[in-house]
Design an enzyme around this catalytic site. Structure first.
Site, PDB file in Angstrom:
ATOM      1  N   LYS A   1      32.871  20.064  -5.249  1.00 26.32           N
ATOM      2  CA  LYS A   1      33.165  20.058  -6.689  1.00 26.32           C
ATOM      3  C   LYS A   1      32.769  21.400  -7.308  1.00 26.32           C
ATOM      4  CE  LYS A   1      28.663  18.110  -7.761  1.00 26.32           C
ATOM      5  NZ  LYS A   1      27.883  16.874  -7.923  1.00 26.32           N
TER       6      LYS A   1
ATOM      7  N   ARG B   1      23.453   6.853 -14.957  1.00 22.71           N
ATOM      8  CA  ARG B   1      24.546   7.721 -15.384  1.00 22.71           C
ATOM      9  C   ARG B   1      25.809   6.926 -15.065  1.00 22.71           C
ATOM     10  NH1 ARG B   1      24.773  13.656 -12.744  1.00 22.71           N
ATOM     11  NH2 ARG B   1      25.719  12.443 -11.071  1.00 22.71           N
TER      12      ARG B   1
ATOM     13  N   TYR C   1      18.253  46.598 -26.393  1.00 20.60           N
ATOM     14  CA  TYR C   1      18.354  45.932 -27.701  1.00 20.60           C
ATOM     15  C   TYR C   1      17.005  45.424 -28.213  1.00 20.60           C
ATOM     16  CZ  TYR C   1      23.475  45.500 -27.376  1.00 20.60           C
ATOM     17  OH  TYR C   1      24.811  45.727 -27.310  1.00 20.60           O
TER      18      TYR C   1
ATOM     19  N   MET D   1      25.759  41.789 -22.485  1.00 18.26           N
ATOM     20  CA  MET D   1      26.993  41.058 -22.170  1.00 18.26           C
ATOM     21  C   MET D   1      27.571  41.501 -20.829  1.00 18.26           C
ATOM     22  SD  MET D   1      30.256  40.557 -24.651  1.00 18.26           S
ATOM     23  CE  MET D   1      29.456  39.534 -25.863  1.00 18.26           C
TER      24      MET D   1
END
Ligand SMILES: *Cc1c(COP(=O)(O)O)cnc(C)c1O
Length: 366
Positions: A36, A135, A260, A308
């Site tokens: 998966k 679940r 930053y 990023m």
């Protein structure tokens, strides 16, 4: 695939197979290879093909689309879908012999019956029962209703399974869940509902316990070189490296700001380097000021925030570093399991995120 091959995942398929064979050597159960989440980020097609070659005869996926993808590449082995399948797809599954669906609640089953009526009998099913994860799973108080519906609609139940909540942690709770599993199976058997295939163990349980081996064990993490146990002594090998390059080298003076937020002030004259990998590539922001990378065999600290599409590292101790020199961002000394521990996450979280955006280079035969 935005990162123009500056950064990429290198996946050693022979090690995937070694891990598969290692797990196989531990248990007499057969292995359901869980592929998966795009093979935990590593590529469902390549991983499934190599595991099929290694002998896997059952694959576990989360969703319909993943199962169909495997059918399209010619997988004839069995495929179990763990999660919900929208009713509109059920008719398509009637003609696909090797896809098996999970029935995990009465509401889900009734919804399916309302939608496709008697044809529900044409779908091959594994029942998932709740033993303590709370679940997906038919709950104990609904077993009678499940038995009634199975009889009434002549359901094609091939198997039964459950899932552990804390196999890597609480032995007591894991045993409790297994006892519940056995009780539930006995209850079905009393009503002459027998199961050809039973399974409960995930990677952690497969590494730790033999008494929960039924017909299959469902293994994901261990195959991908991800350690499910906090303390371990096993032969699972890491299969993935994240490689990148140096994009810049700069000398910084004592007292200067780095990155930053004006939070990282150089405490000495130092040399820093930039690497084009960031949180857009799935490199966790939580590794800000904590992560390490390997350059020329040396461990180098991340300084400042993960950006990023870049990180900044301290390379003061490395001589003659230049643009395009190789960086091992993950792998070698700084493996994915070590990195996960540093930020208190699980290694599959890191791998799934990286797998979404980075190019993959496979080493070995696909
Ligand atoms: C993901 C999953 C597994 C595999 O778990 P690992 O810890 O990765 O081995 C097994 N069973 C089910 C139902 C799953 O969703």
């Amino acid at each position: 695939m935005w990162n123009s091959k500056n950064s990429y995942l290198e996946i050693e398929l022979n090690k995937v197979v070694e891990n598969y064979n290692y797990v196989k050597s531990l248990t007499n159960s057969k292995i359901m290879a869980v592929v998966k989440a795009n093979g935990y980020g590593l590529g469902i097609v390549e991983i499934t093909k190599i595991l099929k070659k290694a002998g896997a005869d059952f694959f576990g996926v989360a969703f319909y689309e993943e199962a169909i993808k495997l059918i399209k590449i010619g997988i004839k082995e069995k495929i179990l879908i763990f999660n919900y399948i929208k009713k509109e797809y059920l008719n398509k599954l009637i003609n696909i012999d090797n896809i098996i669906i999970t029935i995990y609640s009465i509401e889900q089953l009734n919804g399916y019956i309302d939608y496709i009526g008697k044809d529900i009998a044409k779908l091959k099913i594994h029942l998932k029962v709740n033993t303590g994860l709370d679940r997906l799973g038919i709950r104990e108080e609904n077993l009678d209703e499940a038995i009634k519906l199975i009889k009434k609609y002549n359901l094609n139940i091939e198997g039964i399974y459950s899932h552990f909540a804390n196999a890597s942690g609480s032995e007591k709770y894991t045993r409790f869940q297994n006892e519940n599993f056995n009780k539930i199976i006995k209850k079905f058997e009393k009503f002459e509902i027998l199961f050809e295939i039973k399974h409960i163990s995930n990677s952690a349980a497969t590494l730790l316990y033999r008494e929960f081996d039924y017909d299959y064990v469902r293994v994901g993490m261990a195959i991908y070189g991800l350690q499910p146990l906090k303390k371990y002594d096993n032969n699972i090998k890491e299969v993935v490296k994240l490689k990148s390059i140096i994009s810049g080298v700069f000398n910084v003076k004592n007292g200067e700001n780095i990155g930053y937020g004006l939070k990282n002030i150089a405490l000495k004259d130092m040399k820093i380097a930039t690497i084009p990998i960031g949180y857009n590539d799935g490199y966790l922001f939580e590794l800000s000021n904590k992560g390490l990378v390997e350059i020329n065999g040396e461990e180098c600290n991340i300084v400042g925030e993960v950006c990023m599409d870049q990180i900044i590292v301290d390379v003061s101790k490395i001589e003659n570093l230049k643009i395009e020199d190789e960086v091992i961002v993950i792998g070698g000394k700084i493996g994915i399991n070590r990195l996960a521990k540093m930020v208190d996450t699980i290694p599959d979280d890191i791998l799934c995120k990286l797998g979404k955006s980075l190019e993959k280079n496979y080493i070995g035969d696909v």
